[in-house]
Design an enzyme around this catalytic site. Structure first.
Site, PDB file in Angstrom:
ATOM      1  N   VAL A 182       0.815  -1.231   0.000  1.00  0.00           N
ATOM      2  CA  VAL A 182       0.000   0.000   0.000  1.00  0.00           C
ATOM      3  C   VAL A 182       0.845   1.276   0.000  1.00  0.00           C
ATOM      4  O   VAL A 182       0.320   2.358  -0.269  1.00  0.00           O
ATOM      5  CB  VAL A 182      -1.007   0.047   1.187  1.00  0.00           C
ATOM      6  CG1 VAL A 182      -2.058  -1.038   1.075  1.00  0.00           C
ATOM      7  CG2 VAL A 182      -0.303   0.022   2.537  1.00  0.00           C
TER       8      VAL A 182
ATOM      9  N   TYR B 104       2.501   4.911  16.211  1.00  0.00           N
ATOM     10  CA  TYR B 104       1.237   4.276  15.827  1.00  0.00           C
ATOM     11  C   TYR B 104       0.064   5.213  16.122  1.00  0.00           C
ATOM     12  O   TYR B 104      -0.813   5.423  15.274  1.00  0.00           O
ATOM     13  CB  TYR B 104       1.100   2.966  16.598  1.00  0.00           C
ATOM     14  CG  TYR B 104      -0.126   2.159  16.253  1.00  0.00           C
ATOM     15  CD1 TYR B 104      -0.179   1.392  15.095  1.00  0.00           C
ATOM     16  CD2 TYR B 104      -1.235   2.145  17.105  1.00  0.00           C
ATOM     17  CE1 TYR B 104      -1.301   0.628  14.786  1.00  0.00           C
ATOM     18  CE2 TYR B 104      -2.353   1.389  16.810  1.00  0.00           C
ATOM     19  CZ  TYR B 104      -2.383   0.631  15.643  1.00  0.00           C
ATOM     20  OH  TYR B 104      -3.504  -0.117  15.346  1.00  0.00           O
TER      21      TYR B 104
ATOM     22  N   SER C 222      -0.089   8.008  13.684  1.00  0.00           N
ATOM     23  CA  SER C 222      -0.578   7.574  12.364  1.00  0.00           C
ATOM     24  C   SER C 222      -2.090   7.367  12.395  1.00  0.00           C
ATOM     25  O   SER C 222      -2.797   7.728  11.457  1.00  0.00           O
ATOM     26  CB  SER C 222       0.134   6.293  11.917  1.00  0.00           C
ATOM     27  OG  SER C 222      -0.322   5.158  12.637  1.00  0.00           O
ATOM     28  N   LYS C 223      -2.613   6.821  13.489  1.00  0.00           N
ATOM     29  CA  LYS C 223      -4.041   6.518  13.553  1.00  0.00           C
ATOM     30  C   LYS C 223      -4.876   7.774  13.816  1.00  0.00           C
ATOM     31  O   LYS C 223      -6.006   7.885  13.337  1.00  0.00           O
ATOM     32  CB  LYS C 223      -4.312   5.441  14.604  1.00  0.00           C
ATOM     33  CG  LYS C 223      -3.703   4.082  14.237  1.00  0.00           C
ATOM     34  CD  LYS C 223      -4.264   3.543  12.920  1.00  0.00           C
ATOM     35  CE  LYS C 223      -3.828   2.117  12.639  1.00  0.00           C
ATOM     36  NZ  LYS C 223      -4.454   1.563  11.423  1.00  0.00           N
TER      37      LYS C 223
HETATM   38  P1  NAP Z   1      -2.731  -8.077  10.965  1.00  0.00           P
HETATM   39  O1  NAP Z   1      -3.344  -9.351  11.394  1.00  0.00           O
HETATM   40  O2  NAP Z   1      -1.251  -7.905  11.091  1.00  0.00           O
HETATM   41  O3  NAP Z   1      -3.167  -7.801   9.436  1.00  0.00           O
HETATM   42  C1  NAP Z   1      -2.667  -6.697   8.727  1.00  0.00           C
HETATM   43  C2  NAP Z   1      -2.416  -7.129   7.297  1.00  0.00           C
HETATM   44  O4  NAP Z   1      -1.909  -5.968   6.570  1.00  0.00           O
HETATM   45  C3  NAP Z   1      -1.334  -8.223   7.188  1.00  0.00           C
HETATM   46  O5  NAP Z   1      -1.684  -9.212   6.243  1.00  0.00           O
HETATM   47  C4  NAP Z   1      -0.132  -7.424   6.724  1.00  0.00           C
HETATM   48  O6  NAP Z   1       0.827  -8.201   6.028  1.00  0.00           O
HETATM   49  C5  NAP Z   1      -0.789  -6.406   5.806  1.00  0.00           C
HETATM   50  N1  NAP Z   1       0.120  -5.305   5.494  1.00  0.00           N
HETATM   51  C6  NAP Z   1       1.042  -4.723   6.313  1.00  0.00           C
HETATM   52  N2  NAP Z   1       1.736  -3.792   5.637  1.00  0.00           N
HETATM   53  C7  NAP Z   1       1.255  -3.783   4.369  1.00  0.00           C
HETATM   54  C8  NAP Z   1       1.590  -3.067   3.202  1.00  0.00           C
HETATM   55  N3  NAP Z   1       2.577  -2.143   3.182  1.00  0.00           N
HETATM   56  N4  NAP Z   1       0.901  -3.306   2.066  1.00  0.00           N
HETATM   57  C9  NAP Z   1      -0.074  -4.252   2.045  1.00  0.00           C
HETATM   58  N5  NAP Z   1      -0.421  -4.974   3.123  1.00  0.00           N
HETATM   59  C10 NAP Z   1       0.230  -4.749   4.271  1.00  0.00           C
HETATM   60  O7  NAP Z   1      -3.356  -6.842  11.744  1.00  0.00           O
HETATM   61  P2  NAP Z   1      -4.852  -6.588  12.283  1.00  0.00           P
HETATM   62  O8  NAP Z   1      -4.816  -6.694  13.738  1.00  0.00           O
HETATM   63  O9  NAP Z   1      -5.832  -7.329  11.477  1.00  0.00           O
HETATM   64  O10 NAP Z   1      -4.978  -5.032  11.956  1.00  0.00           O
HETATM   65  C11 NAP Z   1      -5.753  -4.538  10.864  1.00  0.00           C
HETATM   66  C12 NAP Z   1      -5.886  -3.026  11.022  1.00  0.00           C
HETATM   67  O11 NAP Z   1      -6.572  -2.762  12.262  1.00  0.00           O
HETATM   68  C13 NAP Z   1      -4.545  -2.305  11.116  1.00  0.00           C
HETATM   69  O12 NAP Z   1      -4.653  -1.064  10.474  1.00  0.00           O
HETATM   70  C14 NAP Z   1      -4.365  -2.099  12.598  1.00  0.00           C
HETATM   71  O13 NAP Z   1      -3.551  -0.998  12.884  1.00  0.00           O
HETATM   72  C15 NAP Z   1      -5.805  -1.858  13.029  1.00  0.00           C
HETATM   73  N6  NAP Z   1      -6.053  -2.124  14.451  1.00  0.00           N
HETATM   74  C16 NAP Z   1      -5.773  -3.343  14.982  1.00  0.00           C
HETATM   75  C17 NAP Z   1      -6.021  -3.545  16.328  1.00  0.00           C
HETATM   76  C18 NAP Z   1      -5.725  -4.866  16.996  1.00  0.00           C
HETATM   77  O14 NAP Z   1      -5.780  -4.920  18.238  1.00  0.00           O
HETATM   78  N7  NAP Z   1      -5.445  -5.921  16.266  1.00  0.00           N
HETATM   79  C19 NAP Z   1      -6.528  -2.518  17.125  1.00  0.00           C
HETATM   80  C20 NAP Z   1      -6.804  -1.296  16.532  1.00  0.00           C
HETATM   81  C21 NAP Z   1      -6.557  -1.106  15.192  1.00  0.00           C
HETATM   82  P3  NAP Z   1       2.102  -8.743   6.876  1.00  0.00           P
HETATM   83  O15 NAP Z   1       1.548  -9.650   7.938  1.00  0.00           O
HETATM   84  O16 NAP Z   1       2.918  -9.440   5.835  1.00  0.00           O
HETATM   85  O17 NAP Z   1       2.755  -7.518   7.465  1.00  0.00           O
END
Ligand code: NAP
Length: 243
Positions: free
Chosen positions: A64, A156, A159-160
């Site tokens: 991205v 983080y 960014s958010k």
């Molecule tokens: P996750 O399981 O790590 O999934 C994120 C996905 O994005 C992974 O497949 C990752 O690939 C991919 N990604 C990372 N960098 C990328 C790039 N440059 N281009 C394309 N894809 C990329 O995380 P998640 O917990 O589902 O989080 C999803 C979103 O929710 C994120 O924005 C996170 O900040 C937000 N969020 C999460 C939480 C939480 O507690 N989990 C809380 C608040 C907000 P890789 O694994 O190869 O890096």
């Protein structure tokens, strides 16, 4: 816990980033069950192929942060689906550390993926969204973007917070034809948080979220039930931001 699918997205064509894991993946599964056609964008080719098999979506590998790579993936998905009606920006990363520990290169990486990546995906999808009768964008921000109170998450949180305000600015710019909202989760049980300390006392609900609970909020903001909501930052955080 999952209600029976009810075809709420039948006929909608949705591009989801971060679709190979966690919240993006669970959203892809829910949206497929609700009848949407999907383009799945992620940088992890192997896991993306798995999700594409499960959901019938188009796997579009891209980073991205790279506009040319995203433009190719978006075009591929839009041609396969014959358009794009909705975007879910869930790709993201976290790098922990104090201001002194996190160097400028890591600061830039976090902002690049979480904030600039969201901007790039929106830019590339806009020409397609502009042709859609009921277009939506949902950006996954974070509770840290509303109330940044966790230690060692400065990059983080910045960014958010940017994603929350980018969402509001886009909502104003793209109204009335495209609705733009953000979802701000508390801690969710995904690969991103696998090694994190889980202090559930910070949550009124005394637990972390299942990814489906975030996907349901994304579904609400993508569907017609939220037709008068734009520019919102919806906290889905078990009560963390007021607790
Ligand atoms: P996750 O399981 O790590 O999934 C994120 C996905 O994005 C992974 O497949 C990752 O690939 C991919 N990604 C990372 N960098 C990328 C790039 N440059 N281009 C394309 N894809 C990329 O995380 P998640 O917990 O589902 O989080 C999803 C979103 O929710 C994120 O924005 C996170 O900040 C937000 N969020 C999460 C939480 C939480 O507690 N989990 C809380 C608040 C907000 P890789 O694994 O190869 O890096």
């Amino acid at each position: 816990m999952s209600p029976a699918p009810s075809d709420r997205l039948r006929g909608r064509r949705i591009l989801i980033t971060g679709a190979a894991s966690g919240i993006g993946r669970r959203t892809a599964e829910l949206f497929a069950a609700e009848g949407a056609a999907l383009t799945l964008l992620d940088c992890d080719r192997k896991r993306l192929a798995e999700v594409a098999r499960e959901t019938g979506g188009v796997a579009a590998e891209a980073d991205v942060t790279q506009e040319a790579s995203v433009a190719r993936a978006v075009e591929r998905g839009a041609i396969a689906m014959d358009g794009i009606d909705g975007v879910v920006n869930a790709a993201g990363i976290v790098i922990h550390g104090s201001v002194l520990d996190v160097g400028v290169a890591d600061w830039k990486l976090v902002l690049d993926v979480n904030l600039t990546g969201t901007y790039i995906v929106v830019r590339c999808c806009l020409p397609w969204l502009a042709k859609a009768p009921f277009a939506t964008i949902v950006n996954i921000a974070s509770g840290q973007g509303l109330v940044p109170n966790a230690p060692n998450m400065t990059a983080y949180a910045a960014s958010k917070g940017g994603v929350v305000n980018l969402t509001r600015a886009l909502a104003a710019e793209l109204a009335p034809s495209i609705r733009v909202n953000s979802v701000c989760p508390g801690m969710v049980d995904t690969p991103m948080t696998a090694g994190f300390e889980r202090d559930v006392n910070r949550y009124a609900m005394k637990r972390v979220a299942d990814p489906l609970e975030i996907a349901q909020a994304i579904l609400f903001l993508t569907g017609t039930e939220s037709s008068f909501i734009t520019g919102a930052a919806l906290a889905v955080d078990g009560g963390r931001t007021f607790h």
